[in-house]
Design an enzyme around this catalytic site. Structure first.
Site, short mmCIF file in Angstrom:
data_model
loop_
_atom_site.label_atom_id
_atom_site.label_comp_id
_atom_site.label_asym_id
_atom_site.label_seq_id
_atom_site.Cartn_x
_atom_site.Cartn_y
_atom_site.Cartn_z
N GLU A 81 0.80 -1.20 0.00
CA GLU A 81 0.00 0.00 0.00
C GLU A 81 0.85 1.27 0.00
OE1 GLU A 81 -3.43 0.48 0.97
OE2 GLU A 81 -3.35 2.54 1.73
N ASP A 82 1.83 1.33 0.88
CA ASP A 82 2.51 2.60 1.12
C ASP A 82 3.84 2.77 0.39
OD1 ASP A 82 0.42 3.21 2.69
OD2 ASP A 82 1.45 3.00 4.62
#
Ligand code: MN
Length: 685
Positions: A81-82
């Site tokens: 995700e990041d």
């Protein structure tokens, strides 16, 4: 806590190395390196390196004793995700299982930072689906949320409230349903702090002060209980646990009490080795103190839906305060702390144990309903009701427990038991009394569904009061099918040359013969009979005369003997005739036994085997000259029975217990609230 990543990682390894094995340690180490590299340069709002977040999340999980794959996935939970690391890379490096978990957690976050109701529901739906596939995804998600809540102070105030609200709405009930109370309480208190800061801090100050004042008192009580256990030769750990702030707050709101009126801000616990000892301890505690009738809860025989087990009893201490005592085994204690994770067997890898399988059946049900319900919004809304409102627990006639959402009706019950029972349902009895199908069920109700093979099926009206998603969707499916069939039939009829008129038959209503019997105001469980002198019949006006030892005699208001009775100072109570069948049969037991520990357990076992409920235990010591100095104990209680209960066999079994000297039993009808003003009736519990 020191947030130095290397230090955190050392703690993680020291906590887990003993049971994840060498391979597990290697996997965790590789995952940590991968995550650290991927998050390099990223900062948390707290100005710490990002890697401290996944490390803390993994540490939270390590309290639940999970497996190396879960820990690896927790360390990696934010990399896709990041940091933009592709999931394929995770799969290549760490294998299918870890990738599945990381992917699951990532998916749960995809639509984040949109606060619309719709989005929240969609998130919830995903969470439930993920949970049904692999519970570990949701455990990681819960730990992730817990660490984010712990560090919430670094976010702007409006985000704090938003996240706290979401935590309270979704994550707290989730932790509750999974039985992970340690997480639930912390999430709840943290949300409370951001949602109602003034109330939180005020309560927190008061609780700290009161705890200080009460510490000595509670310590004294603990010592007293310890001595009591020692005196009875029982190996037990006695301790006190401060209740969580939000729990106290909720109690104040629910019971409309001021903080000063809340006594049990500390729960006392007695932990022992095995189940028979739990019951033995219950008997000892209840014999030593005065206990509050109706507050004994046997969550061992009848675990909560989230598998919580313990015996609860509330006793009155010497100073006159009620105190709740929880009695449990070490195994139950562990379950209370880590909930569903206690059923996660590391060695078995992906194979969940059977108990766990059966207990999360509700998840499978959710998936089934989803197939039947078309719109995702409706699905989620309904599921939300089922999952997140406080549940009620009711019984089948056989004594099985059925869990239903609050406000559920006999129709919800019928569909939960079996779809066909729902379809053929024509009436219901609750605790032996006929009730409308729209009646709200309460925890503890015994529900019996009356079915008829000739039933025309569910009525549209039912949709107005059913509460559970399963009942709703099945009724709708039925109505849809009925409508389609009717339409098809109409088309068919138009095609036919001759149209036969349907034969209209008058519905046959079977009525119970109207049997009137007298009910006396404020009296339960006492023998009531018709006086021979005046032999009143309905609708003659009547009163009840309380005799000595012969129960209550019903006299006509015009009976010539009445004047004399009143003159003598006899007790007269108002009475009426009723044909209301809201009465139940009870058996009133009086048992004399040797005063030895565990009697209540032995007795309740007999009833448990026959599926008969017993309540309102009273035990008192009895000094009997004939017993040659031995102590006797006199035990009274009430059993719910019906005409089919094998009472004679139960009595025989009781008499077969060595320590029991004498069993006396009498059957009585109890008329439940059928008297218009039941003033004077005792309010127990
Ligand atoms: Mn995270």
């Amino acid at each position: 806590m020191n947030n130095d990543p290397e230090e955190l990682f050392r703690v993680l390894l020291s906590k887990t190395a003993s049971y994840v094995g060498e391979e597990g340690v290697l996997l965790i180490e590789r995952a940590y390196k991968f995550a650290k590299d991927a998050h390099t340069g990223q900062m948390r709002m707290s100005a710490e390196g990002y890697i401290s977040h996944p490390l803390n999340v993994t540490l939270i999980l390590s309290d639940l004793h999970l497996d190396a794959e879960t820990y690896a996935a927790a360390l990696l939970h934010d990399v896709v995700e990041d940091t933009g690391a592709p999931i394929e890379e995770v799969r290549k490096e760490f294998g299918e299982n870890v990738a599945f978990l990381v992917n699951g957690v990532t998916k749960l976050k995809e639509i984040k930072r949109v606060s619309s109701e719709e989005t929240k529901l969609e998130n919830l739906r995903k969470m439930l689906l993920a949970m049904a596939q692999d519970i570990r995804v949701v455990l990681i998600k819960l730990a992730d949320r817990l660490h984010n809540m712990r560090t919430l102070s670094y976010l702007p105030p409006e985000r704090q409230k938003e996240i706290a609200r979401e935590t309270m709405d979704i994550y707290v009930p989730l932790a509750h349903r999974l039985g992970i109370y340690t997480m639930k309480w912390e999430l709840e208190d943290l949300s409370f702090r951001y949602l109602e800061p003034e109330k939180y801090y005020e309560l927190s100050r008061k609780v700290t002060r009161k705890r200080g004042e009460r510490e000595k008192y509670v310590e004294g009580l603990i010592e007293e209980l310890k001595a009591l256990m020692d005196a009875n030769g029982i190996k037990a750990e006695v301790s006190g646990r401060p209740k969580n702030l939000y729990g106290i707050y909720r109690k104040m709101i629910r019971d409309g009490k001021e903080f000063e009126e809340i006594y049990d801000i500390i729960a006392l616990r007695i932990i022992v080795d095995d189940i028979p000892t739990c019951y033995q301890v219950l008997g000892i505690v209840n014999n030593h103190y005065t206990f509050v009738p109706g507050r004994i809860k046997d969550y061992i025989a009848l675990p909560k839906p989230n598998m919580y087990q313990s015996l609860h009893t509330t006793v009155i201490t010497k100073s006159g305060e009620p105190f709740e005592i929880q009695i449990r085994t070490w195994e139950m204690h562990r379950h209370d702390e880590v909930g569903i994770a206690a059923h996660w067997k590391y060695k078995e890898g992906k194979n969940l144990d059977r108990d766990y399988e059966t207990k999360i059946n509700w998840l499978r049900q959710i998936l089934d309903w989803q197939k039947e319900i078309r719109s995702s919004k409706e699905f989620v809304e309904r599921v939300k009701v089922d999952l997140f409102s406080e549940e009620v627990l009711v019984f089948t006639p056989k004594g099985d427990v059925i869990e239903l959402p609050q406000g559920a009706t006999p129709v919800d019950f019928a569909f939960r038991v079996h779809t066909d029972i729902g379809y053929q349902c024509v009436g219901a009895r609750v605790n032996g009394v006929m009730v409308p199908l729209s009646t709200e069920l309460k925890t503890g109700d015994r529900v019996e569904i009356i079915t008829s093979k000739t039933s025309k099926g569910p009525k549209r009206d039912w949709l107005k009061f059913v509460k559970s998603a399963s009942a709703r969707s099945r009724i709708k499916a039925f109505l849809r099918k009925q409508y389609e069939e009717k339409k098809a039939a109409e088309v068919q009829l138009l095609k036919e040359e001759t149209i036969e008129k349907p034969v209209l038959r008058k519905p046959q209503v079977r009525r119970e013969p109207e049997e009137f019997f007298p009910v006396v105001s404020g009296v339960r469980g006492v023998k009531i009979s018709i006086a021979k002198c005046c032999e009143p019949h309905p609708p003659e006006e009547i009163v009840g005369y309380v005799t000595r030892g012969r129960g209550i005699k019903i006299h006509s208001k015009t009976c010539k003997n009445l004047g004399e009775i009143i003159e003598r100072g006899g007790k007269i109570l108002p009475a009426i005739w009723t044909n209301d069948v809201s009465r139940k049969l009870i058996a009133f037991f009086r048992i004399t036994s040797w005063d030895v520990p565990g009697m209540i357990y032995k007795i309740s076992e007999v009833f448990a085997r026959s599926n008969v409920n017993i309540e309102n235990f009273h035990a008192s010591k009895k000094v009997d000259k004939k017993s040659h100095g031995h102590n006797l104990s006199y035990i009274r209680f009430v059993a719910d029975i019906d005409t089919r209960t094998p009472l004679n066999e139960i009595v025989k079994e009781l008499e077969g217990i060595q320590e029991i000297v004498k069993v006396r039993v009498s059957k009585r009808w109890i008329y439940e609230d059928s008297y218009p003003e039941s003033e004077g009736s005792k309010n127990i519990g």
